[in-house]
Scaffold this motif. Structure first.
Motif, PDB file in Angstrom:
ATOM      1  N   SER A  91      20.681  12.787 -10.475  1.00  0.00           N
ATOM      2  CA  SER A  91      21.166  11.674 -11.308  1.00  0.00           C
ATOM      3  C   SER A  91      22.539  12.015 -11.892  1.00  0.00           C
ATOM      4  O   SER A  91      23.401  11.136 -12.037  1.00  0.00           O
ATOM      5  CB  SER A  91      20.149  11.305 -12.380  1.00  0.00           C
ATOM      6  OG  SER A  91      20.385  12.031 -13.555  1.00  0.00           O
ATOM      7  N   ALA A  92      22.778  13.303 -12.196  1.00  0.00           N
ATOM      8  CA  ALA A  92      24.116  13.710 -12.671  1.00  0.00           C
ATOM      9  C   ALA A  92      25.151  13.480 -11.566  1.00  0.00           C
ATOM     10  O   ALA A  92      26.254  12.982 -11.825  1.00  0.00           O
ATOM     11  CB  ALA A  92      24.104  15.174 -13.095  1.00  0.00           C
ATOM     12  N   SER A 107      38.441  12.917 -11.335  1.00  0.00           N
ATOM     13  CA  SER A 107      37.415  12.322 -12.184  1.00  0.00           C
ATOM     14  C   SER A 107      36.081  13.034 -11.974  1.00  0.00           C
ATOM     15  O   SER A 107      35.358  13.331 -12.922  1.00  0.00           O
ATOM     16  CB  SER A 107      37.274  10.831 -11.874  1.00  0.00           C
ATOM     17  OG  SER A 107      36.076  10.327 -12.403  1.00  0.00           O
ATOM     18  N   LEU A 108      35.763  13.334 -10.731  1.00  0.00           N
ATOM     19  CA  LEU A 108      34.531  14.043 -10.386  1.00  0.00           C
ATOM     20  C   LEU A 108      34.440  15.378 -11.112  1.00  0.00           C
ATOM     21  O   LEU A 108      33.365  15.841 -11.473  1.00  0.00           O
ATOM     22  CB  LEU A 108      34.552  14.296  -8.864  1.00  0.00           C
ATOM     23  CG  LEU A 108      33.290  14.162  -8.037  1.00  0.00           C
ATOM     24  CD1 LEU A 108      32.605  12.842  -8.321  1.00  0.00           C
ATOM     25  CD2 LEU A 108      33.623  14.267  -6.556  1.00  0.00           C
ATOM     26  N   ASN A 109      35.588  16.038 -11.327  1.00  0.00           N
ATOM     27  CA  ASN A 109      35.623  17.374 -11.911  1.00  0.00           C
ATOM     28  C   ASN A 109      35.905  17.382 -13.413  1.00  0.00           C
ATOM     29  O   ASN A 109      35.971  18.439 -14.022  1.00  0.00           O
ATOM     30  CB  ASN A 109      36.686  18.227 -11.194  1.00  0.00           C
ATOM     31  CG  ASN A 109      36.221  18.670  -9.819  1.00  0.00           C
ATOM     32  OD1 ASN A 109      35.416  19.581  -9.685  1.00  0.00           O
ATOM     33  ND2 ASN A 109      36.699  18.007  -8.776  1.00  0.00           N
ATOM     34  N   GLU A 110      36.119  16.202 -14.004  1.00  0.00           N
ATOM     35  CA  GLU A 110      36.561  16.134 -15.401  1.00  0.00           C
ATOM     36  C   GLU A 110      35.391  16.376 -16.374  1.00  0.00           C
ATOM     37  O   GLU A 110      34.306  15.840 -16.200  1.00  0.00           O
ATOM     38  CB  GLU A 110      37.189  14.762 -15.668  1.00  0.00           C
ATOM     39  CG  GLU A 110      38.135  14.728 -16.839  1.00  0.00           C
ATOM     40  CD  GLU A 110      37.444  14.767 -18.162  1.00  0.00           C
ATOM     41  OE1 GLU A 110      37.981  15.383 -19.097  1.00  0.00           O
ATOM     42  OE2 GLU A 110      36.343  14.181 -18.285  1.00  0.00           O
ATOM     43  N   TYR A 111      35.654  17.178 -17.414  1.00  0.00           N
ATOM     44  CA  TYR A 111      34.562  17.515 -18.333  1.00  0.00           C
ATOM     45  C   TYR A 111      34.717  16.945 -19.751  1.00  0.00           C
ATOM     46  O   TYR A 111      33.859  16.208 -20.227  1.00  0.00           O
ATOM     47  CB  TYR A 111      34.425  19.040 -18.414  1.00  0.00           C
ATOM     48  CG  TYR A 111      33.572  19.526 -19.556  1.00  0.00           C
ATOM     49  CD1 TYR A 111      32.182  19.469 -19.474  1.00  0.00           C
ATOM     50  CD2 TYR A 111      34.150  20.032 -20.711  1.00  0.00           C
ATOM     51  CE1 TYR A 111      31.389  19.918 -20.511  1.00  0.00           C
ATOM     52  CE2 TYR A 111      33.356  20.482 -21.758  1.00  0.00           C
ATOM     53  CZ  TYR A 111      31.981  20.418 -21.654  1.00  0.00           C
ATOM     54  OH  TYR A 111      31.205  20.852 -22.700  1.00  0.00           O
ATOM     55  N   ILE A 118      36.599  14.706 -21.466  1.00  0.00           N
ATOM     56  CA  ILE A 118      36.629  13.282 -21.806  1.00  0.00           C
ATOM     57  C   ILE A 118      35.247  12.659 -21.604  1.00  0.00           C
ATOM     58  O   ILE A 118      34.764  11.890 -22.441  1.00  0.00           O
ATOM     59  CB  ILE A 118      37.725  12.556 -20.986  1.00  0.00           C
ATOM     60  CG1 ILE A 118      39.101  13.041 -21.458  1.00  0.00           C
ATOM     61  CG2 ILE A 118      37.606  11.051 -21.122  1.00  0.00           C
ATOM     62  CD1 ILE A 118      40.258  12.502 -20.662  1.00  0.00           C
ATOM     63  N   ALA A 119      34.587  13.053 -20.513  1.00  0.00           N
ATOM     64  CA  ALA A 119      33.223  12.560 -20.282  1.00  0.00           C
ATOM     65  C   ALA A 119      32.312  13.002 -21.420  1.00  0.00           C
ATOM     66  O   ALA A 119      31.510  12.215 -21.929  1.00  0.00           O
ATOM     67  CB  ALA A 119      32.700  13.060 -18.937  1.00  0.00           C
ATOM     68  N   LEU A 120      32.463  14.259 -21.860  1.00  0.00           N
ATOM     69  CA  LEU A 120      31.624  14.780 -22.941  1.00  0.00           C
ATOM     70  C   LEU A 120      31.818  13.964 -24.220  1.00  0.00           C
ATOM     71  O   LEU A 120      30.860  13.604 -24.893  1.00  0.00           O
ATOM     72  CB  LEU A 120      31.946  16.250 -23.220  1.00  0.00           C
ATOM     73  CG  LEU A 120      31.163  16.871 -24.371  1.00  0.00           C
ATOM     74  CD1 LEU A 120      29.733  17.186 -23.953  1.00  0.00           C
ATOM     75  CD2 LEU A 120      31.829  18.124 -24.892  1.00  0.00           C
ATOM     76  N   THR A 157      27.154  13.793 -16.707  1.00  0.00           N
ATOM     77  CA  THR A 157      27.891  13.865 -15.445  1.00  0.00           C
ATOM     78  C   THR A 157      27.686  15.289 -14.917  1.00  0.00           C
ATOM     79  O   THR A 157      27.189  16.148 -15.641  1.00  0.00           O
ATOM     80  CB  THR A 157      29.393  13.608 -15.646  1.00  0.00           C
ATOM     81  OG1 THR A 157      29.922  14.671 -16.444  1.00  0.00           O
ATOM     82  CG2 THR A 157      29.648  12.282 -16.321  1.00  0.00           C
ATOM     83  N   LEU A 158      28.101  15.526 -13.696  1.00  0.00           N
ATOM     84  CA  LEU A 158      27.866  16.842 -13.099  1.00  0.00           C
ATOM     85  C   LEU A 158      28.521  17.987 -13.898  1.00  0.00           C
ATOM     86  O   LEU A 158      27.844  18.965 -14.211  1.00  0.00           O
ATOM     87  CB  LEU A 158      28.333  16.830 -11.635  1.00  0.00           C
ATOM     88  CG  LEU A 158      27.462  17.593 -10.638  1.00  0.00           C
ATOM     89  CD1 LEU A 158      25.992  17.497 -10.931  1.00  0.00           C
ATOM     90  CD2 LEU A 158      27.748  17.122  -9.230  1.00  0.00           C
TER      91      LEU A 158
END
Lengths: 284, 262
Positions: free
Chosen positions: B57-58, B195-199, B201-203, B212-213
């Motif tokens: 799901s992540a 975006s896939l690797n961004e930490y 801002i998602a946090l 997210t992953l």
């Protein structure tokens, strides 16, 4: 070709309405909120009300945080210097490779550059660990008696940050070194200069603007690193970016986090500005 | 001299690629803990990414966010880059600089800005908030690639087609769009990967509602190891290499990186 605004220009401007809304609403407003919140009143409850309260800046200048800011700047500066020292000769050689080899390297370097800082910190945590780290290799080679853990330590943070910065340094130097006029090098060698002498008297001075702008970018990039100092270092190695996250999320002190963010912004802006000013006139 | 040069090259190459080799060998480990050199060989940690509900799901969250944010970023960037290049409208140039700014600053600044904005508007933790945040943060990439693409178009071509009676719309559809498209796709790809690797801002926008992953990985390394993380690192690196490899094959990578002036 800049057609002056006429009756047709209204239609042209119309296509800029959605991007204007997007940038205005989701960049300009959030960005202004940081400045407003940095002078807001923090309440006991953890909430805050907008107002004009300089307490958060006063706290910054009278606490350990100013020391942390200076430490962050020195650390970022060191990382910029180290990664440029490693990247410059590497990129210089890289641009001399065949197109195919060059492209393969560029693809790999881009892929590593995009790799999440979380994954890079994790990789180095394994390499520095006692159970699966590089000290095991030294034991196997007979250099050490038994494996030990290398992280958390200042050295681990330094290595992790250089690893993070190196691909950027290479890619930022790449354009200037690719465009380097090879005939200058040939001329210098025809006149009897050794390759080493050519490197220091011709290649290095010509690339000065690229080195300076590359250094600034790595400096700002390292200021922004958030995971590597946390995972590979002790709380004493935390940079301003980590402390901002800590204040915002774990201490629920948004005004103080905002004040620190404004300081971080000023630090990045000052370096970009000063170096841009020094670099004016040189380069393109 | 050549010995020194080659030794130096080998050292830098080892520094760059070494950690990735260690991670890959850990990811093929068949045991339940991290060890190097690895014990046994298996794909179980790669299967785990897709079989384990939490990791999957992540992964899905990250892919959906990256895809929507990249699409939006290209949609916002295209008219701005076009107006700045085609008509030299000063306002478009201001928008261009504003759009590039978030990407240059340390990411924690924008992360905090989005956190403040979305808590103030009551949208904190909404899925759409992280999509919008990533769009704005990564907008610089399509803006830069599309501008580069447009600059490579010969303006005489446009003059000629106007002389032959084509209107602005026809010129855009038949000349500008086909020539700028590869650059727009490259901009999309750069956005998608980052975006896939961004930490952070998602946090700060959805950290406590959606994982997210990168967020899931960070939580996992704090509360105990699992070789799944190593397999994700390998998977991500492969995805990055494939995407940039495709750009290199179908586009002009050295030009995009600014190596050629043409």
């Amino acid at each position: 070709m800049s057609d002056q605004p006429s009756s047709a220009s209204f239609g042209r401007l119309l296509t800029l309405v959605p991007p204007s809304i997007a940038i205005g609403l989701f960049f300009v407003i959030p960005f202004s909120l940081i400045v407003l919140s940095s002078v807001a009143h923090q309440l006991q409850s953890g909430d805050f009300v907008f107002g004009f309260d300089t307490a958060h800046y006063e706290r910054f200048f009278t606490s350990i945080f100013i020391g942390r800011a200076v430490y962050s700047a020195i650390l970022s500066f060191s990382i910029a210097v180290i990664s440029l020292l490693i990247a410059f000769p590497f990129t210089y050689v890289l641009t001399g490779f065949s197109k195919r080899t060059r492209t393969i390297w560029l693809v790999y370097i881009l892929a590593q550059l995009s790799l999440s800082e979380v994954l890079i910190a994790f990789s180095w945590q394994i390499l520095f660990s006692r159970t699966a780290g590089i000290t095991n290799l030294a034991v196997w080679l007979g250099v050490l008696d038994k494996p030990f853990s290398l992280a958390p330590s200042a050295l681990a943070v330094l290595v992790g940050l250089v690893y993070l910065a190196l691909p950027f340094a290479v890619l930022l130097l790449f354009p200037a070194l690719s465009r380097l006029d090879r005939s200058l090098i040939e001329a210098s060698q025809t006149l009897g200069a050794s390759p080493v002498r050519t490197f220091f008297t011709v290649v290095l001075p010509v690339s000065r603007p690229a080195l300076i702008s590359g250094g600034v970018t790595v400096f700002v990039l390292t200021l922004g690193a958030i995971i590597v100092p946390q995972v590979l270092g002790r709380p004493g190695h935390w940079t301003l970016s980590v402390l901002i996250t800590d204040q915002a999320i774990y201490n629920s002190n948004m005004p103080f986090a905002s004040a620190l963010a404004v300081i971080l912004l000023l630090m990045s802006g000052a370096v970009i500005g000063v170096v841009g000013w020094l670099n004016r006139g040189s380069g393109k | 001299m050549n010995v020194v040069r080659n030794a130096y090259l080998a050292l830098v190459a080892l520094f760059l690629v070494g950690p990735i080799i260690v991670i890959s060998s850990v990811s093929f480990n068949s045991r339940n803990f991290l060890s190097f050199p690895p014990k046994g060989f298996s794909f179980r940690w790669f299967v785990e990414i897709f079989a384990n509900e939490e990791w999957f799901s992540a992964l899905t969250n990250s892919v959906v966010i990256a895809f929507s944010a990249s699409l939006l970023a290209v949609a916002v960037a295209l008219p701005v880059a076009y107006a700045a290049w085609r008509y030299g409208i000063r306002y478009a140039k201001v928008l261009l600089s504003l759009g590039i700014a978030p990407f240059i600053l340390p990411p924690v600044i924008m992360a905090l800005a989005f956190l403040l904005f979305f808590t103030t508007t009551g949208m904190y933790g909404w899925f759409v908030s992280v999509v919008i945040s990533h769009t704005m943060f990564l907008l610089a990439l399509p803006l830069v690639t599309i501008s580069l693409g447009l600059e490579s178009i010969d303006r005489n071509l446009i003059e000629a087609s106007h002389t032959l009676g084509a209107d602005d719309r026809t010129v855009f559809r038949t000349i500008i769009l086909p020539m700028a498209l590869p650059y727009a796709i490259a901009g999309f790809a750069f956005c998608f990967v980052l975006s896939l690797n961004e930490y952070i801002i998602a946090l700060m926008t959805v950290g406590f509602t959606y994982e997210t992953l990168p967020i899931k990985i960070f939580n996992a390394i704090r509360y105990g190891y699992t070789p799944v993380i190593a397999s994700i690192a390998v998977l991500f690196l492969v995805v990055n290499v494939v995407i940039f490899g495709l750009i290199a094959i179908f586009g002009n990578l050295p030009r995009m990186l600014g190596a050629l002036e043409e």
